[in-house]
Design an enzyme around this catalytic site. Structure first.
Site, PDB file in Angstrom:
ATOM      1  N   HIS A 165       0.020 -22.505   9.107  1.00  0.00           N
ATOM      2  CA  HIS A 165      -0.653 -21.371   9.794  1.00  0.00           C
ATOM      3  C   HIS A 165       0.203 -20.098   9.739  1.00  0.00           C
ATOM      4  O   HIS A 165       0.065 -19.236  10.593  1.00  0.00           O
ATOM      5  CB  HIS A 165      -0.959 -21.710  11.255  1.00  0.00           C
ATOM      6  N   SER A 286       7.027   4.595  -5.085  1.00  0.00           N
ATOM      7  CA  SER A 286       5.927   5.388  -4.554  1.00  0.00           C
ATOM      8  C   SER A 286       6.174   6.844  -4.919  1.00  0.00           C
ATOM      9  O   SER A 286       7.315   7.296  -4.945  1.00  0.00           O
ATOM     10  CB  SER A 286       5.856   5.228  -3.031  1.00  0.00           C
ATOM     11  N   LYS A 292      10.368   3.302  -1.160  1.00  0.00           N
ATOM     12  CA  LYS A 292       9.489   2.159  -1.428  1.00  0.00           C
ATOM     13  C   LYS A 292       9.802   1.441  -2.729  1.00  0.00           C
ATOM     14  O   LYS A 292      10.174   2.028  -3.738  1.00  0.00           O
ATOM     15  CB  LYS A 292       8.036   2.641  -1.496  1.00  0.00           C
ATOM     16  N   GLU A 299       0.795  -8.191  -6.662  1.00  0.00           N
ATOM     17  CA  GLU A 299      -0.534  -7.831  -6.150  1.00  0.00           C
ATOM     18  C   GLU A 299      -1.594  -7.921  -7.245  1.00  0.00           C
ATOM     19  O   GLU A 299      -2.695  -8.430  -7.020  1.00  0.00           O
ATOM     20  CB  GLU A 299      -0.498  -6.411  -5.576  1.00  0.00           C
TER      21      GLU A 299
END
Ligand code: ARG
Length: 461
Positions: A165, A286, A292, A299
């Site tokens: 979980h 970024s 970043k 992804e």
């Protein structure tokens, strides 16, 4: 298409009974050359094998065979070098190549299509292509498995939290976690191998759907094209596309596995988790936030499952309800398979690169493993083992101790013996031995368990 040439009259390949050329819209919906040109090398190999067989059994002369074979070879070179002009009015790769052969060698080209139809021709070309993609996927999975094994091998002692979980559950090791993916990707590899074994039958010689009256030798062409045997039923040969569905099914399952690992990489590389450091090679910056480092490769790999499963659904939907044998609907089989195969190859390569380069942050993993009372099960097991308590009672006692630690804002191991004994009087000093994450992990010696010795055994296997 820029290289499109309009014919003067009806189609030269099948236009005998046609007076008019097709409507422009008809040509557009009918043509597959825009995508099936990817089957060019398979088509040429199939034609070479067919021509050699026709000559061997005496259906065409050796001279015609030589001319056909030479012409096909030249066409292959033209396509490879980019000199070949693909024509949409010739519909598909099969007729483009045959037409070019006629331009090169004249009438002999017309004998190549004896005892063959585009139906068995396309079934063959596509099967050869999908079979090769299975081999590619198996090899790519082998590379990914190697990268995971290298991580596992160096991480058998690296303690990390195991989750259920997405809540800290019990301590495991980095190596154990990596080996979970090794198991998944090994099954994926075997799914491609199984699918490949089932599709290893040559449909060439089924002709349109009924076979042929010519004395062809299907064993010869099957063997020449690297198949185990010819297909057994001519109708099935031209109408079956379950080989492509199996490839897409295996690809879809594999893509879900890649997506799950990607998701973990995204979570792990966040500042909040900080479990891993990704290399600069598989991250991006970024344009506005200088600090970043984004896990874009993970992804995008996570997202590829969308188009791969989408391809499976596309082809399933195209095939359902089609009467036997061939229908033109089946021309819609190729684009989803091409797209899924490309996406899978890229996703596997990206994942292999990410896995090879990622660095587990050992200290942070150790720290996280100790959070969330992760050794509570070890405490309950100790009560069962040392005090003979039923596990349900031990679970209850441990729950009370977890509550106490939570109230005090400390870990289980930080509770004093007095405090523990206030809940269960028989607890002794020895209990502290099982409350460290290292002891917890070392104790998981069941077959397939998290103990470093067991993980090392798995890696060796
Ligand atoms: N381009 C066609 C396909 O991809 C080849 C087979 C055409 N056969 C036919 N009977 N029209 O399926």
């Amino acid at each position: 298409m820029a290289d499109d040439k309009a014919p003067e009259q009806a189609n030269s390949m099948w236009g005998g009974r046609f007076a008019d050329r097709p409507d422009a819209i008809m040509e557009e919906i009918n043509a597959s050359i825009g995508f099936d040109r990817r089957l060019a090398s398979q088509d040429i190999r199939g034609s070479q094998a067919h021509a050699a067989m026709l000559a061997a059994v005496g259906i065409i002369s050796d001279d015609d065979h030589r001319a056909i074979s030479q012409g096909l070879e030249e066409i292959g070179a033209e396509i490879a070098s980019g000199d070949f002009v693909f024509r949409r009015d010739l519909e598909d790769i099969h007729m483009n190549i045959e037409n070019r052969l006629r331009e090169k060698i004249g009438d002999a080209a017309g004998r190549l299509h004896t005892a063959r139809s585009r139906n068995d021709q396309v079934a063959l070309d596509f099967r050869l292509w999908v079979k090769e993609q299975c081999v590619e996927a198996e090899a790519a999975l082998g590379r990914l498995i190697s990268a995971l094994l290298a991580q596992a091998e160096s991480g058998t002692e690296t303690v990390m939290p195991g989750f259920t979980h997405l809540q800290v559950a019990q301590p495991v090791t980095w190596g154990h976690h990596m080996m979970a993916y090794v198991e998944m990707f090994r099954r994926d590899r075997s799914r491609f191998a199984d699918a490949r074994a089932r599709m290893d039958e040559c449909p060439l010689g089924a002709a349109a759907l009924a076979g042929t009256g010519f004395p062809i030798d299907r064993d010869m062409t099957a063997k020449a094209l690297g198949f185990a045997r010819p297909t057994a039923n001519s109708i099935d040969s031209v109408s079956a596309r379950d080989f492509a569905l199996e490839f897409l099914s295996a690809a879809s399952i594999c893509a879900t596995h890649l997506s799950r690992l990607s998701e973990e990489i995204v979570i792990w590389s966040s500042a909040q988790f900080d479990f891993i450091t990704l290399s600069d090679k598989f991250t991006t910056g970024s344009s506005i936030m200088p600090q970043k480092k984004n896990p874009d490769a993970a992804e995008l790999t996570r997202a590829k499952v969308g188009r791969i499963v989408g391809s499976l659904i596309t082809l399933m939907t195209v095939m359902k309800g089609l009467p036997l044998a061939y229908s033109k609907d089946m021309q819609e089989d190729k684009e989803p398979v091409f797209d899924a195969a490309d996406a899978l190859a890229l996703a596997l390569a990206a994942m292999t690169g990410m896995v090879a380069d990622m660095q587990p942050n050992v200290a942070r993993l150790r720290e996280a493993a100790a959070q969330g009372f992760s050794t509570a099960t070890d405490l309950a097991d100790w009560l069962v083992r040392e005090l003979g308590m039923p596990f349900r009672d031990a679970h209850h006692v441990t729950g009370s101790l977890v509550k106490m630690a939570e109230d005090k804002g400390c870990d289980l191991a930080d509770l004093s013996l007095d405090a523990m004994q206030s809940v269960e009087g028989r607890i002794t000093e020895a209990v502290y031995d099982v409350l460290t994450v290292e002891a917890s992990v070392r104790s998981r010696v069941s077959y397939g368990g998290a103990a470093p010795v067991k993980v090392a055994e798995q890696v060796a296997r």
